[in-house]
Structures are given as structure tokens and as C-alpha cells.
Write an enzyme that holds these catalytic residues in place. Structure first.
Site, PDB file in Angstrom:
ATOM      1  N   ASP A 173       0.843  -1.196   0.000  1.00  0.00           N
ATOM      2  CA  ASP A 173       0.000   0.000   0.000  1.00  0.00           C
ATOM      3  C   ASP A 173       0.877   1.244   0.000  1.00  0.00           C
ATOM      4  O   ASP A 173       1.633   1.484   0.932  1.00  0.00           O
ATOM      5  CB  ASP A 173      -0.901   0.000   1.235  1.00  0.00           C
ATOM      6  CG  ASP A 173      -1.811   1.218   1.288  1.00  0.00           C
ATOM      7  OD1 ASP A 173      -2.965   1.114   0.835  1.00  0.00           O
ATOM      8  OD2 ASP A 173      -1.363   2.271   1.785  1.00  0.00           O
TER       9      ASP A 173
ATOM     10  N   TYR B 282       3.073   9.926  -0.681  1.00  0.00           N
ATOM     11  CA  TYR B 282       4.183   9.352   0.075  1.00  0.00           C
ATOM     12  C   TYR B 282       5.529   9.580  -0.626  1.00  0.00           C
ATOM     13  O   TYR B 282       6.577   9.425  -0.013  1.00  0.00           O
ATOM     14  CB  TYR B 282       3.992   7.847   0.295  1.00  0.00           C
ATOM     15  CG  TYR B 282       2.754   7.443   1.054  1.00  0.00           C
ATOM     16  CD1 TYR B 282       1.944   8.379   1.696  1.00  0.00           C
ATOM     17  CD2 TYR B 282       2.379   6.106   1.128  1.00  0.00           C
ATOM     18  CE1 TYR B 282       0.799   7.988   2.381  1.00  0.00           C
ATOM     19  CE2 TYR B 282       1.248   5.701   1.813  1.00  0.00           C
ATOM     20  CZ  TYR B 282       0.456   6.652   2.425  1.00  0.00           C
ATOM     21  OH  TYR B 282      -0.681   6.254   3.094  1.00  0.00           O
TER      22      TYR B 282
ATOM     23  N   LYS C 233      -2.740   5.837  -4.061  1.00  0.00           N
ATOM     24  CA  LYS C 233      -3.817   6.783  -3.745  1.00  0.00           C
ATOM     25  C   LYS C 233      -3.560   8.107  -4.438  1.00  0.00           C
ATOM     26  O   LYS C 233      -2.406   8.540  -4.561  1.00  0.00           O
ATOM     27  CB  LYS C 233      -3.908   7.001  -2.234  1.00  0.00           C
ATOM     28  CG  LYS C 233      -3.975   5.724  -1.423  1.00  0.00           C
ATOM     29  CD  LYS C 233      -3.996   6.041   0.068  1.00  0.00           C
ATOM     30  CE  LYS C 233      -3.631   4.816   0.885  1.00  0.00           C
ATOM     31  NZ  LYS C 233      -2.188   4.492   0.817  1.00  0.00           N
TER      32      LYS C 233
ATOM     33  N   HIS D 190      -7.592   9.679  -1.924  1.00  0.00           N
ATOM     34  CA  HIS D 190      -6.932   9.657  -0.618  1.00  0.00           C
ATOM     35  C   HIS D 190      -7.767  10.321   0.470  1.00  0.00           C
ATOM     36  O   HIS D 190      -7.855   9.810   1.595  1.00  0.00           O
ATOM     37  CB  HIS D 190      -5.564  10.345  -0.732  1.00  0.00           C
ATOM     38  CG  HIS D 190      -4.577   9.888   0.284  1.00  0.00           C
ATOM     39  ND1 HIS D 190      -3.220   9.917   0.075  1.00  0.00           N
ATOM     40  CD2 HIS D 190      -4.734   9.374   1.527  1.00  0.00           C
ATOM     41  CE1 HIS D 190      -2.592   9.453   1.138  1.00  0.00           C
ATOM     42  NE2 HIS D 190      -3.486   9.116   2.041  1.00  0.00           N
TER      43      HIS D 190
END
Length: 279
Positions: free
Chosen positions: A50, A55, A80, A113
Site C-alpha cells: 500500500d 508518500y 492513492k 486519498h
């Protein structure tokens, strides 16, 4: 329900795609460390990774998958949408960027997200997601941090029920009402911050259950998630902890254990509230 040789069970999503119930999260793992962490996780038996555009480590995820030698079709990959990329066309273009960074032709799950209701874009964003699903760029589509009212708005105005809603969920925030809505509408529940950023691990109920079962408090909480039916993906960059986290398939919590953990719900968030978070 099928199982991998690693004993991680699969769950069937509402479009027939199967997802490993236990995965590996890479939130806050630096890009330079992500490839090694992902490779370690895959070697330990994880088959679900994930990540997210926000990120900034999608390239490391792709590198780790490639270096692991595990065939692509055996790895379930989630990413996401970045908050600043909401909107129909932006959502489509953003996934193309993710696929380039990941080095993949498709993702298994693409999530919005955050709903960001103040922007009023998530419905148009979802319509872009539906196009990506039809095009095969994402095998399944879902959302993250959506409340009941956001899910109902999608139901009123679009044609596809999210396969997943990924929400903050741990013993101190059990989201009973939202999980019940998911069950009633065929939406799988995924838990982020499943250990409440370790805040719950010193609770006497959990340490007592850890002693009872010969496990760590973290393993007890992860086992609790699995027995509730949640999809869960703890994060760690430490190889020993990565292996320890997935070692939760050789014991089972009794009904009284589950009841004791259920009493720890305090409606306590470690992250922002979806109704007020502005990205």
C-alpha cells in the site's frame, strides 16, 4: 476464501477482485529505504503493498517488487490520488504518473486519498476513476477517509460502489457505525494506523492478552483486525518488525478477548478528521 502459502487469506471485493487481507504499508518510509523494505516484506510473505502519490516513494515500491523476483500478478499494489490532483482529468493523469514511477501497467487498487468536501471535487474525481477501471488501468477502485455522507453522495451521483474505504481504525477508534455501513453496502474496510501509531500498545488489556497468547501487543491488535474482517497493512522499515508483524496466523483471539478490546473504543483519532481536513 483462498489462502497464500504464507497463510495470508484473500478477501473478495465487490467487483470480484481478490485482495490479500494482510499487507505492507510504506507511509513515511523514505524513498531511499522503500525498495529494501518492500523486498524484505515480499520475502517475508507479504503480497499486498500500500503506497500513495503523496508518500513520494512509489518508485521505491516498484523497484522493490522488481528486485524481489515475485511475479507481478502475485503482488497486489494500491496507490492513492494526491489531494492536489482531484478532478476528472487530473485523477486520470495522476495515475499515469503513478504507473510510470511504479514501473507497472496497472494498479490493483486506486483510491481517492481524502474526500476534501470543501473542494467539492470528489464526485468528478470518482467519475475519472470509473473510466480508469473500464480501461484496465486499475483493477479496482475505492476511497479513503470517506464518511457515510460522502459515500452516500457517490451512491446518488455515480454508478460504481467503492470496493474499499480505507479509514483510520484501531482499538481506540473502532468506527462501528462506518464499518456497519460498509458491510451493508458491500464495501471492504481497510485500516490505516492500525496500531494507533503504537499509542495503544501499552494498554493493560492488550499487554495482558499478549501475555495470554505468547505474542506482542502489536500482534494481538493485528490479529483483532483480521478477526473483525478488516484489511490491515502495518508499516515498518525494520526487517525484524516486518517479519514479526505478519506472524499472526498461528493463534486466535477468543470471544472474550474480542469483547475486552471492543471496550477500548474512545473515539480517539491520531490523524485529522475527514470532515475538516483540507489537504
Amino acid at each position: 476464501m483462498a489462502a497464500h502459502t504464507t497463510n495470508v487469506p484473500d478477501l473478495e471485493l465487490n467487483n470480484g477482485v481478490r485482495i490479500p487481507q494482510f499487507g505492507f504499508g510504506v507511509f513515511q518510509i523514505p524513498e531511499d529505504d522503500t525498495a529494501d523494505a518492500v523486498r524484505t516484506a515480499l520475502e517475508a510473505g507479504y503480497r499486498h503493498i500500500d503506497t500513495a502519490q503523496m508518500y513520494r516513494n512509489e518508485a521505491g515500491v516498484g523497484e522493490g517488487i522488481e528486485k524481489s523476483g515475485v511475479p507481478r500478478e502475485e503482488v497486489f499494489v494500491t496507490t492513492k490520488l494526491a489531494n492536489d490532483a482531484q478532478g476528472h482529468d487530473n485523477a486520470i493523469n495522476a495515475l499515469e504518473g503513478s504507473l510510470r514511477r511504479l514501473g507497472l501497467d496497472y494498479v490493483d487498487l486506486y483510491l481517492i486519498h481524502w474526500p476534501l468536501p470543501h473542494q467539492d471535487k470528489y464526485v468528478r474525481t470518482w467519475e475519472g476513476f470509473e473510466e480508469l477501471l473500464r480501461a484496465g488501468k486499475a483493477r479496482s477502485i475505492g476511497v479513503s477517509n470517506f464518511q457515510v455522507e460522502h459515500l452516500e453522495e457517490l451512491a446518488r451521483r455515480t454508478g460504481t460502489v467503492p470496493a474499499v474505504n480505507q479509514i483510520e481504525l484501531h482499538p481506540a477508534l473502532q468506527q462501528t457505525e462506518l464499518r456497519a455501513y460498509h458491510r451493508a453496502h458491500g464495501i471492504a474496510t481497510e485500516a490505516w494506523s492500525p496500531l494507533a501509531q503504537a499509542a495503544v500498545l501499552s494498554d493493560p488489556v492488550l499487554t495482558g492478552l499478549a501475555d495470554k497468547h505468547g505474542k506482542t501487543a502489536a500482534q494481538v491488535v493485528l490479529r483483532w483486525h483480521l478477526q473483525l474482517g478488516n484489511i490491515v497493512f502495518p508499516k515498518s522499515a525494520t526487517p525484524a518488525r516486518i517479519r514479526e508483524n505478519i506472524d499472526v496466523f498461528d493463534f486466535e483471539l477468543a470471544d472474550e478477548d474480542l469483547e475486552a478490546i471492543g471496550k477500548l473504543d474512545a473515539d480517539h483519532r491520531t490523524g485529522p478528521h475527514p470532515d475538516t481536513f483540507r489537504g
